[in-house]
Design a protein around this motif. Sequence first.
Motif, PDB file in Angstrom:
ATOM      1  N   THR A   1       0.844  -1.199   0.000  1.00  0.00           N
ATOM      2  CA  THR A   1       0.000   0.000   0.000  1.00  0.00           C
ATOM      3  C   THR A   1       0.880   1.249   0.000  1.00  0.00           C
ATOM      4  O   THR A   1       2.088   1.171   0.205  1.00  0.00           O
ATOM      5  N   GLU A   2       0.249   2.387  -0.221  1.00  0.00           N
ATOM      6  CA  GLU A   2       0.998   3.632  -0.410  1.00  0.00           C
ATOM      7  C   GLU A   2       1.791   4.050   0.822  1.00  0.00           C
ATOM      8  O   GLU A   2       2.732   4.827   0.709  1.00  0.00           O
ATOM      9  N   ASP A   3       1.414   3.531   1.989  1.00  0.00           N
ATOM     10  CA  ASP A   3       2.087   3.942   3.225  1.00  0.00           C
ATOM     11  C   ASP A   3       3.180   2.967   3.657  1.00  0.00           C
ATOM     12  O   ASP A   3       3.693   3.060   4.770  1.00  0.00           O
TER      13      ASP A   3
ATOM     14  N   GLN B   1       5.265   5.730  -4.719  1.00  0.00           N
ATOM     15  CA  GLN B   1       4.226   5.825  -3.702  1.00  0.00           C
ATOM     16  C   GLN B   1       2.818   5.469  -4.186  1.00  0.00           C
ATOM     17  O   GLN B   1       1.856   5.683  -3.453  1.00  0.00           O
TER      18      GLN B   1
END
Lengths: 347, 347
Positions: B262-264, B327
Amino acid sequence: MDVMHEWMKRISVKYPIVQAPMAGGITTPQLVAAVSNEGALGMIGAGYLNADQTRQIIREVKSLTTNPFGINLFVPEQCVATDEEIRMADKHLRIYREELKIHDLGKFTKPKQAYEEQIRIILEEEVPVCSFTFGLPTESIVKKLKEKDILLIGTATTVKEAQAIEAVGLDIVVAQGSEAGGHRGSFLESPEKSGIGLMSLIPQINDHVTIPVIAAGGIMDKRGLKAATCLGAQGVQMGTAFLTCKESGAHPQHKKAIIQTTEDETVLTSVFSGKYARGVYNHFIQEMSKKKDALLCYPYQNELTKDIRRAAGEQNNPEFMSLWSGQSPRLSKEETVAELIQRMVND
Amino acid sequence: MDVMHEWMKRISVKYPIVQAPMAGGITTPQLVAAVSNEGALGMIGAGYLNADQTRQIIREVKSLTTNPFGINLFVPEQCVATDEEIRMADKHLRIYREELKIHDLGKFTKPKQAYEEQIRIILEEEVPVCSFTFGLPTESIVKKLKEKDILLIGTATTVKEAQAIEAVGLDIVVAQGSEAGGHRGSFLESPEKSGIGLMSLIPQINDHVTIPVIAAGGIMDKRGLKAATCLGAQGVQMGTAFLTCKESGAHPQHKKAIIQTTEDETVLTSVFSGKYARGVYNHFIQEMSKKKDALLCYPYQNELTKDIRRAAGEQNNPEFMSLWSGQSPRLSKEETVAELIQRMVND
C-alpha cells in the motif's frame, strides 16, 4: 471553472476552493470572510481557541459575510507528561528564553483543549461547515452535527485514514499530501509513513472512497487546481497561498519568510508543538532537532514553546517562529484574497 | 493525446511517455524494445553495467526495435572508504549472510564505474537518447554527444538542480518528485532537502527553466499523465508502472511486493546501496536502519550488499531484496507493456 459538484451546491459555494483552516491567528475574521465573499470557502482555524474565542470569531465572521464559511477543530489526543518530563523539556528551552530576554516566564499551565465546548458552540451557531484534524469525531458528535445539516470534512494522509473518515459518516475527505505546510493530519499512522505526495495520494484515495476528495498540499495556482481535478479531486484546499494574502493575520516576518524562501528549504519538524508540521527551516528547528529526546507530545510541547514564539513575534525575529509553509513557496505572492481567487478561476 | 512536443518530433516518439531507466536487470532488452515499439520511449538502465554489458544490451535492443530508445548512466561521484571502514560495514552484514546461508563470500573488489567507457560506446552506437542521474556530464561530454545529435536528459529533484541541468546544455529535465521509487537523483542537495512532491516540483521547475520538463514519481495511469501536463510537464517518466509489466526483468517477488503493498509502506532508505532510494519496507531495511553509522557511501555499500541481494533473489526471499517502488503501488497492475501504454493514451 463551470463545474458545480454536489457538495458545492449543498452549501452554495461558487468555486471548488477551500481556504485551509490555519490555526494560531492566521485565519482572521477578515481573511475567512473575504474568501467566502469571493465565492470560495473561508475556514476558521479554531484548534488553539478556547470556547469564548471560538464563539467570538464565528460571530465576527458572520458580521462580515452572509456566505457559507467553516471552522476546523483539533480532535483531542492522549498525551501525558509527568512533572519531571515537563521540567526536563522546559530546561532545554531556557537558553532560547535567555537569548530572547524573556524574563517573566509565567506559570506552566497544563494545556486544555476546548473541543467539546467548541462542538456545542458550532451547533448553537449553526456554522455551515465543520472540519476535523488529528482524528475522528465520535458517532454521536457526527449525528448531532448532521441533524443541523452541517457539512463535515475530515483530513487524511493515507487511504486507510480516508476510509475511516468515510466510515464514521463525514461528507468530504481532504487528502493532505506531503507537500502541505503546517501540521500533518495523520491520525492512524506515524508521519514518517504518511508523507505521500499528492500525485500518488489523490488517485489512490479516490479509488477507495465514495465521498468527494479535496486535495491539499503545494497547490498555489490554477495549474494545481486543474492537476488535482485530473487526479480525481473535487476541489482544493490551499493554506500557504492564503497565508501571504493581505487579509491574513500571519506575522509579517512569516509572510516574508515564505515569499523569500525556496522549495528545498521547508522541513518536517515536531520541535514547536510536539506534532510534525512543515515549515521554513530556521535557527530554532536547527538547535532543537539535536534535542529530540526531550520533546513532549502535543499539546504540551506547544504550550512550552508558546512564550518563545510570542517573544520572537514581538521582536520580529523569524528564527524562533514557527514559519509554516508548504513546498511551493516560489509560487507565493503578496496579494489580496480577491486577486488570488480571480487568478485561480479565470482563464 | 494529440500533442506533439518538439522533443517528441525530434526523436520521432509517438507518446510523451518515458519508461524510467531502472538499473539492476529490470530494463531487459524485451522491456525497452516493447516500450519503444508501442510508441513510447524505452530506456536502458545502465548504471550498474560494465562496458561489455552496455554494448551488448544496446545491440540487443536494436535487434528488437527500429524505434528510438535511450540509455541512462550514473554520473560517478566521490566516495572513499578505508579498508577498516569496509571491514566494519561488512561485519554488520555477516548475520544476514548466515541467515541466508551464504558460504562463499567471494573477495570484496573495489567497485569501478564504467562511465567513461559507456559514453564512448553510446557515441559509437549512436544511441538516440542519453539520460544522466546523480550528477551532470562535463561540457566536453555534452559537446561530443550533441555532435551525434543525441537527445540529452538530466534528472533534478529541486529547481537549482534543474537550472544546473539547463546550464550545462542538456535538452530535457526530468523532475523527480518525492513520490518516485528507486534512487533519488539529488546531486546538489541532500535527499532530506529534496523530497519535493510533484504538485510543488513541476510548476516551480517549469517556471525557472526554458527546456522541457518531464515529470517522474507516482504516475501510473492517465490521470497522472493529465495532471503532470496541467502542471506544465511535456511528458511523464514511469518506473513502477513498467516494473510490474510482463516484459520487465524484475524478480517475481519484487513485482508481487509492489502489487500487494500500500501507499504507506514505502520508505526512503540508504541501507542497500549507500544512496537514498524509495522501496517497500522489509526486514533488511528494518534491521540495517539501526546500524546507520556503519553504512558506506555509494557504490561501496551497493557492492557489499550485492551477495545478500543475489542470495535473497535465488531463495525467493523478499525480506532481503531491494524492492524499489514509488508511492502509488495500489495503482500497479500485472499487464503487458502494450496494455499499459494503451490505457495511458486511450480515452
